[in-house]
Design a protein around this motif. Structure first.
Motif, PDB file in Angstrom:
ATOM      1  N   GLN A  34       0.844  -1.189   0.000  1.00  0.00           N
ATOM      2  CA  GLN A  34       0.000   0.000   0.000  1.00  0.00           C
ATOM      3  C   GLN A  34       0.885   1.247   0.000  1.00  0.00           C
ATOM      4  N   ARG A  74      -5.234  -0.152  -7.221  1.00  0.00           N
ATOM      5  CA  ARG A  74      -6.524   0.507  -6.989  1.00  0.00           C
ATOM      6  C   ARG A  74      -6.231   1.756  -6.176  1.00  0.00           C
ATOM      7  N   ALA A  75      -6.790   2.903  -6.561  1.00  0.00           N
ATOM      8  CA  ALA A  75      -6.427   4.160  -5.920  1.00  0.00           C
ATOM      9  C   ALA A  75      -7.649   5.016  -5.662  1.00  0.00           C
ATOM     10  N   GLY A  76      -7.530   5.860  -4.629  1.00  0.00           N
ATOM     11  CA  GLY A  76      -8.628   6.780  -4.348  1.00  0.00           C
ATOM     12  C   GLY A  76      -8.469   7.512  -3.033  1.00  0.00           C
ATOM     13  N   PHE A  79      -8.506   6.999   2.120  1.00  0.00           N
ATOM     14  CA  PHE A  79      -7.775   5.752   2.284  1.00  0.00           C
ATOM     15  C   PHE A  79      -7.648   5.407   3.766  1.00  0.00           C
ATOM     16  N   PHE A  85     -13.231   4.496   1.590  1.00  0.00           N
ATOM     17  CA  PHE A  85     -12.411   4.204   0.414  1.00  0.00           C
ATOM     18  C   PHE A  85     -13.133   3.216  -0.494  1.00  0.00           C
ATOM     19  N   GLU A  86     -13.601   2.117   0.051  1.00  0.00           N
ATOM     20  CA  GLU A  86     -14.286   1.101  -0.754  1.00  0.00           C
ATOM     21  C   GLU A  86     -15.639   1.595  -1.249  1.00  0.00           C
ATOM     22  N   GLU A 117     -12.595   5.146  -3.863  1.00  0.00           N
ATOM     23  CA  GLU A 117     -11.828   4.513  -4.945  1.00  0.00           C
ATOM     24  C   GLU A 117     -12.393   4.923  -6.299  1.00  0.00           C
ATOM     25  N   ARG A 156      -8.471   2.317 -11.267  1.00  0.00           N
ATOM     26  CA  ARG A 156      -7.878   0.989 -11.270  1.00  0.00           C
ATOM     27  C   ARG A 156      -7.083   0.842 -12.565  1.00  0.00           C
TER      28      ARG A 156
END
Length: 256
Positions: free
Chosen positions: A190, A229-231, A234, A239-240, A244, A247
């Motif tokens: 990460q 996967r980024a956003g 965090f 985030f989920e 996010e 990708r």
């Protein structure tokens, strides 16, 4: 203070072919970094093969999906990062079968986003100090695609625990505090950092931006995350759920 981009923006090709600010002929030698905290040593030895020339630029080819509104859309793109000068990300995505072409840029202190439907009709056009600062944060996080820059003497490394290490430095006019979470080999799991932005649509502010690395690959002596996967938000449930938005898979990386 970030400067406005020139009327004709610097192209991806021009940035790739520009000379580094500080030319170097050095190659990677892990012994030089024996005074660093153990997690930092593990990371650099994982990321850079012995005797690899220390590059100041990377050119990436990638594909993936990007979240626009509540929908995920496929994209293909290419990016150049020229350390301390800037980055250009050029991509094409599709909405309802129609292509949207554009680029995000941070070059010589000026940042902008320009995206057009069919390459003609403006969809997103933004520039200014806030955009430049946000793009600076993005480029700082993407240092893990150009690990040679994390060998520079101005990087301050601090071990947070056995598997996390923080790199503090200044790049593109902004302070950076990059936290890397590693496995036992030193491979990145990460990446997290404070980044200037407005993920909720209001005023710009610092928020926690992060990347989950799901695979890695080696190109020209550099081992880098190749599926991410980024956003925003965090490290939290947000985030989920909503943070996010990006990708991607790296298909190729070239260094110079």
């Amino acid at each position: 203070m970030p400067q406005p981009l020139a009327t004709k923006p610097v192209s991806l090709k021009d940035l790739w072919e520009s000379r580094p600010a500080v030319p170097t002929a050095a190659t990677f030698d892990a012994a030089i970094f024996e005074s660093l905290p153990p997690p930092a040593q593990r990371y650099l030895s994982w990321a850079i093969a012995p005797d690899t020339p220390l590059a100041s630029a990377v050119r990436l080819q990638m594909h993936g999906t990007i979240k626009l509104g509540n929908q995920w859309h496929r994209f293909s793109g290419e990016e150049v990062i020229r350390w301390q000068r800037g980055m250009v990300w050029r991509a094409t995505t599709w909405m309802q079968g129609l292509p949207i072409l554009g680029a995000d840029r941070l070059v010589d202190g000026g940042g902008e986003m320009r995206w057009k439907l069919l390459g003609l009709l403006p969809i997103v056009q933004a520039s200014g100090e806030d955009v430049a600062r946000s793009e600076a944060g993005r480029a700082q996080g993407e240092a893990v695609w150009l690990p040679s820059v994390l060998c520079q003497p101005e990087i301050t490394w601090t071990a947070l625990n056995d598997v996390q290490v923080q790199a503090d430095f200044t790049a593109f006019g902004e302070p950076a505090h990059l936290t890397l979470t590693l496995d036992d080999r030193g491979a990145i799991q990460q990446v997290a950092l404070p980044r200037w932005g407005n993920p909720e649509g209001g005023d710009y502010h610092y928020g926690t931006f992060g990347v989950v690395a799901e695979a890695s690959g080696t190109f020209e002596g550099y081992t880098i995350p190749t599926r991410i996967r980024a956003g925003w938000f965090f490290g939290s449930d947000r985030f989920e759920r909503e943070g996010e938005f990006f990708r991607c898979t790296i298909d190729r990386a070239r260094y110079r």
